[in-house]
Design a protein around this motif. Structure first.
Motif, PDB file in Angstrom:
ATOM      1  N   ILE A 132       0.702  -1.047   0.157  1.00 46.37           N
ATOM      2  CA  ILE A 132       0.003   0.192  -0.114  1.00 46.37           C
ATOM      3  C   ILE A 132       0.853   1.356   0.065  1.00 46.37           C
ATOM      4  O   ILE A 132       0.650   2.179  -0.662  1.00 46.37           O
ATOM      5  CB  ILE A 132      -0.906   0.021   1.211  1.00 46.37           C
ATOM      6  CG1 ILE A 132      -2.121  -1.171   0.908  1.00 46.37           C
ATOM      7  CG2 ILE A 132      -1.780   1.460   1.411  1.00 46.37           C
ATOM      8  CD1 ILE A 132      -2.812  -1.153   2.390  1.00 46.37           C
ATOM      9  N   ARG A 133       1.875   1.187   0.702  1.00 46.42           N
ATOM     10  CA  ARG A 133       2.989   2.464   0.738  1.00 46.42           C
ATOM     11  C   ARG A 133       3.548   2.308  -0.775  1.00 46.42           C
ATOM     12  O   ARG A 133       3.830   3.711  -1.113  1.00 46.42           O
ATOM     13  CB  ARG A 133       3.825   2.033   1.823  1.00 46.42           C
ATOM     14  CG  ARG A 133       3.631   2.371   3.159  1.00 46.42           C
ATOM     15  CD  ARG A 133       4.575   2.137   4.219  1.00 46.42           C
ATOM     16  NE  ARG A 133       3.826   1.939   5.584  1.00 46.42           N
ATOM     17  CZ  ARG A 133       3.601   2.926   6.388  1.00 46.42           C
ATOM     18  NH1 ARG A 133       3.746   4.092   5.930  1.00 46.42           N
ATOM     19  NH2 ARG A 133       3.199   2.606   7.527  1.00 46.42           N
ATOM     20  N   LYS A 134       3.762   1.492  -1.451  1.00 46.92           N
ATOM     21  CA  LYS A 134       4.280   1.847  -2.643  1.00 46.92           C
ATOM     22  C   LYS A 134       3.152   1.979  -3.853  1.00 46.92           C
ATOM     23  O   LYS A 134       3.400   2.113  -5.029  1.00 46.92           O
ATOM     24  CB  LYS A 134       4.906   0.412  -3.151  1.00 46.92           C
ATOM     25  CG  LYS A 134       6.170  -0.035  -2.275  1.00 46.92           C
ATOM     26  CD  LYS A 134       7.024  -1.407  -2.731  1.00 46.92           C
ATOM     27  CE  LYS A 134       7.825  -1.646  -1.657  1.00 46.92           C
ATOM     28  NZ  LYS A 134       8.588  -2.850  -2.271  1.00 46.92           N
ATOM     29  N   GLN A 135       1.947   2.075  -3.274  1.00 44.96           N
ATOM     30  CA  GLN A 135       0.758   1.939  -4.296  1.00 44.96           C
ATOM     31  C   GLN A 135       0.738   0.857  -5.354  1.00 44.96           C
ATOM     32  O   GLN A 135       0.221   1.172  -6.364  1.00 44.96           O
ATOM     33  CB  GLN A 135       0.659   3.453  -4.948  1.00 44.96           C
ATOM     34  CG  GLN A 135       0.600   4.338  -3.979  1.00 44.96           C
ATOM     35  CD  GLN A 135       0.552   5.876  -4.547  1.00 44.96           C
ATOM     36  OE1 GLN A 135       0.467   5.976  -5.751  1.00 44.96           O
ATOM     37  NE2 GLN A 135       0.435   6.901  -3.830  1.00 44.96           N
ATOM     38  N   ASP A 136       1.108  -0.180  -4.710  1.00 48.66           N
ATOM     39  CA  ASP A 136       1.128  -1.284  -5.816  1.00 48.66           C
ATOM     40  C   ASP A 136      -0.278  -2.161  -5.618  1.00 48.66           C
ATOM     41  O   ASP A 136      -0.315  -3.099  -4.848  1.00 48.66           O
ATOM     42  CB  ASP A 136       2.338  -2.498  -5.655  1.00 48.66           C
ATOM     43  CG  ASP A 136       2.334  -3.412  -6.620  1.00 48.66           C
ATOM     44  OD1 ASP A 136       1.507  -3.348  -7.492  1.00 48.66           O
ATOM     45  OD2 ASP A 136       3.317  -4.124  -6.670  1.00 48.66           O
ATOM     46  N   TYR A 137      -1.401  -1.723  -5.942  1.00 48.74           N
ATOM     47  CA  TYR A 137      -2.709  -2.334  -5.724  1.00 48.74           C
ATOM     48  C   TYR A 137      -2.767  -3.546  -6.084  1.00 48.74           C
ATOM     49  O   TYR A 137      -3.540  -4.386  -5.852  1.00 48.74           O
ATOM     50  CB  TYR A 137      -3.703  -0.992  -5.936  1.00 48.74           C
ATOM     51  CG  TYR A 137      -3.535  -0.111  -5.005  1.00 48.74           C
ATOM     52  CD1 TYR A 137      -3.400   0.078  -3.546  1.00 48.74           C
ATOM     53  CD2 TYR A 137      -3.612   1.252  -5.724  1.00 48.74           C
ATOM     54  CE1 TYR A 137      -3.324   1.084  -2.997  1.00 48.74           C
ATOM     55  CE2 TYR A 137      -3.397   2.383  -5.100  1.00 48.74           C
ATOM     56  CZ  TYR A 137      -3.367   2.383  -3.539  1.00 48.74           C
ATOM     57  OH  TYR A 137      -3.385   3.587  -2.867  1.00 48.74           O
ATOM     58  N   LEU A 138      -2.405  -3.755  -7.628  1.00 48.78           N
ATOM     59  CA  LEU A 138      -2.510  -4.864  -8.334  1.00 48.78           C
ATOM     60  C   LEU A 138      -1.655  -6.048  -7.474  1.00 48.78           C
ATOM     61  O   LEU A 138      -1.957  -7.220  -7.490  1.00 48.78           O
ATOM     62  CB  LEU A 138      -2.034  -4.778  -9.694  1.00 48.78           C
ATOM     63  CG  LEU A 138      -3.138  -3.842 -10.696  1.00 48.78           C
ATOM     64  CD1 LEU A 138      -2.346  -3.614 -11.923  1.00 48.78           C
ATOM     65  CD2 LEU A 138      -4.428  -4.246 -10.578  1.00 48.78           C
ATOM     66  N   GLY A 139      -0.303  -5.801  -7.139  1.00 49.87           N
ATOM     67  CA  GLY A 139       0.484  -6.791  -6.255  1.00 49.87           C
ATOM     68  C   GLY A 139      -0.414  -7.318  -5.113  1.00 49.87           C
ATOM     69  O   GLY A 139      -0.303  -8.273  -4.674  1.00 49.87           O
TER      70      GLY A 139
END
Length: 272
Positions: free
Chosen positions: A106-113
């Motif tokens: 979430i901090r990386k904004q990697d929502y697909l991951g």
């Protein structure tokens, strides 16, 4: 995990072996020395008058038709206790490994991951996060309040499923004594019906006492099933409520992180 399953199976086999053991065979006398006079004592029913109850055939014979529902309920209660012992734990609701992965993604904004991680994990918190991310990705114009409502609805659904699952054990604990009481009532009705057409001699009174004692075995069997079932239900209910509280705290933490990301995205759009 495998050791616990093997231990539970070993306990089950030991219980089945104990129930089918003939008590008369367990007390065989030792062989007499050569030349000694062997005296065979007359068998006495007062030594263990209810020894055959420990066997399956003896239990069915003494308790009547209600023996089969009671046996089925005992098997269901044992299965539920073993199942909930393995499944009602923190790893199936919220784990530290998932929370660490979700926090970083979430901090990386990697929502697909994060969505891929949720699909691989069989946890309640993973299902809640997956439902939230699925709604957010399908509706990019949705506000954070709308996303929060979806999260709360899925969280309430997961909590209800956890509580509803262990409620079946409480139902077994409540039904078993009722079935035992029904078996006792039917047995006493049958006994009084057989005695009603005869005299009131001593043999008939003895038969009445024996019939009532055998009928009361149904109530005792129902209590033996119901009391442990209710005890384990209380234990699992307290553990489930604690896990639900931890799940709510974890959900609040993830939603706070998502709120921060939403604010960052709004400031980025405003600056452009």
């Amino acid at each position: 995990m495998h050791r616990k399953i093997l231990f539970a199976l070993a306990v089950l086999v030991a219980l089945i072996f104990t129930m089918n053991l003939n008590p008369a065979q367990a007390q065989q006398p030792s062989p007499a020395p050569p030349g000694a006079t062997v005296t065979h004592p007359a068998p006495s029913a007062e030594d263990n008058p209810y020894g055959d109850v420990l066997t399956f055939q003896g239990f069915v014979k003494r308790t009547g038709v209600m023996a089969y529902p009671l046996i089925i309920l005992s098997m269901i209660a044992f299965f539920m206790i073993v199942l909930f012992g393995f499944t009602v734990r923190q790893g199936t609701v919220v784990s530290d490994a998932f929370m660490n992965s979700a926090d970083a993604l979430i901090r990386k904004q990697d929502y697909l991951g994060l969505l891929a991680v949720c699909n691989r994990r069989n946890e309640c918190i993973a299902r809640i996060t997956s439902k939230t991310l699925d709604f957010a990705t399908r509706n990019p114009t949705a506000s954070f309040e709308e996303v929060k409502e979806v999260t709360e609805a899925e969280g309430n659904r997961q909590s209800s499923l956890l509580l509803a699952r262990i409620a079946y054990l409480g139902d077994v604990g409540a039904i078993a004594p009722m079935l035992g009481l029904l078996g006792t009532t039917l047995g006493m009705i049958t006994t009084f019906h057989e005695i009603s057409g005869k005299g009131v001699g001593g043999s008939n009174q003895l038969g009445l006492a024996q019939g009532v004692s055998e009928a009361l075995l149904c109530t005792a069997s129902g209590l033996v099933i119901g009391i442990p079932a209710l005890m384990f239900y209380a234990i699992f209910r307290g553990k489930t409520n604690r896990l639900i509280s931890e799940m709510e705290a974890a959900t609040t933490h993830l939603m706070a992180l998502l709120a921060v990301q939403y604010k960052r995205a709004a400031r980025a759009v405003g600056s452009n």
